[in-house]
Design a protein around this motif. Sequence first.
Motif, mmCIF file in Angstrom:
data_model
loop_
_atom_site.group_PDB
_atom_site.id
_atom_site.type_symbol
_atom_site.label_atom_id
_atom_site.label_comp_id
_atom_site.label_asym_id
_atom_site.label_seq_id
_atom_site.Cartn_x
_atom_site.Cartn_y
_atom_site.Cartn_z
ATOM 1 N N GLY A 123 -6.046 -6.864 2.959
ATOM 2 C CA GLY A 123 -5.641 -6.101 2.227
ATOM 3 C C GLY A 123 -4.397 -5.322 2.437
ATOM 4 N N ASN A 126 0.866 -1.318 -0.056
ATOM 5 C CA ASN A 126 -0.042 0.235 -0.175
ATOM 6 C C ASN A 126 0.937 1.459 -0.134
ATOM 7 O OD1 ASN A 126 -2.416 -1.462 0.105
ATOM 8 N ND2 ASN A 126 -1.651 -2.189 2.298
ATOM 9 N N ASP A 151 -7.622 4.335 0.031
ATOM 10 C CA ASP A 151 -7.887 2.957 -0.321
ATOM 11 C C ASP A 151 -9.747 2.998 0.053
ATOM 12 O OD1 ASP A 151 -9.355 0.205 -0.692
ATOM 13 O OD2 ASP A 151 -7.605 -0.563 0.929
#
Length: 293
Positions: free
Chosen positions: A71, A53, A59
């Motif tokens: 995630g 990320n 997100d």
Amino acid sequence: MKTLSTVPPRAATARRAPPALARFLRHRAALASFVLLVLIALACFIGPFLLPNSPVDSDWSAIGLAPTLQGGHWLGTDELGRDLLARTLVGGRVSLEVGLLGTLVSTLVGVVYGASAGYLGGRTDAVLMRIVDMMYAIPYMLIAILMVTLFGRAFSLVVLTISAFSWLDMARVVRGQTLSLRTREFVDAARAIGVRPAAIIARHIVPNLAGIVAVYATVTVPSIVLTESVLSFLGLGVQEPMTSWGVLIQDGAQKLEAMPWLLLGPAAMLCLTLYCVNFVGDGLRDALDPKEH
């Protein structure tokens, strides 16, 4: 005929090791803190490139998410869906850069200023140290607010603001050590053969201050990192898109009841780093103690 040495290889290696380094390696807390500090630095400078990320991309499916493996948001996300782990590592990079650059500047200025005042002595020493006393009397936070208000919250300005006052303690320490060194025999010998004062300070005074300067520099690093965090917490530090541990702690403190994880991660990293630097400083102080030689 060749003679075989009776000294085991490990013992020979240990004898060749510098005494100060050997004493530092025997300081378990300092050695463990040094290793952990290196790992933290590597994580802050390399980690953001390895994480799935981005610290700036949002997100939208994971806004305000608590710490989870979903995630890859291991420390959760903020109110804009940005990954907190990535932002903590990037913020650590900025805080460490401020700490290292600020310490480098304050060390250079403090050593030159303090060594010059201590060696020259007399009226020069009195004038230089009175300047230091006057700077101690200036409200540091007021100057920081004034500089940020006039010139903005740029990274270089934050480093300059912190470094402008952080060299004062180093100058006093170096000046005190120089007062005792300038009466030593090797300094008298250099002065007798006509060596210039600037050369004596550079070649004879400063090298003999390496131990105390190294120890005090490790004390300066956490002080500067904490100062930057306080300025950022007050909204006087770096600005978006840059971030630091102080900025993240400020954001986390404002949303403590709704999203407590925003505060815990950056605060834990800041405290761990400060503890590690302090333990490394303790190890250097014990290793470089003249009484041990």
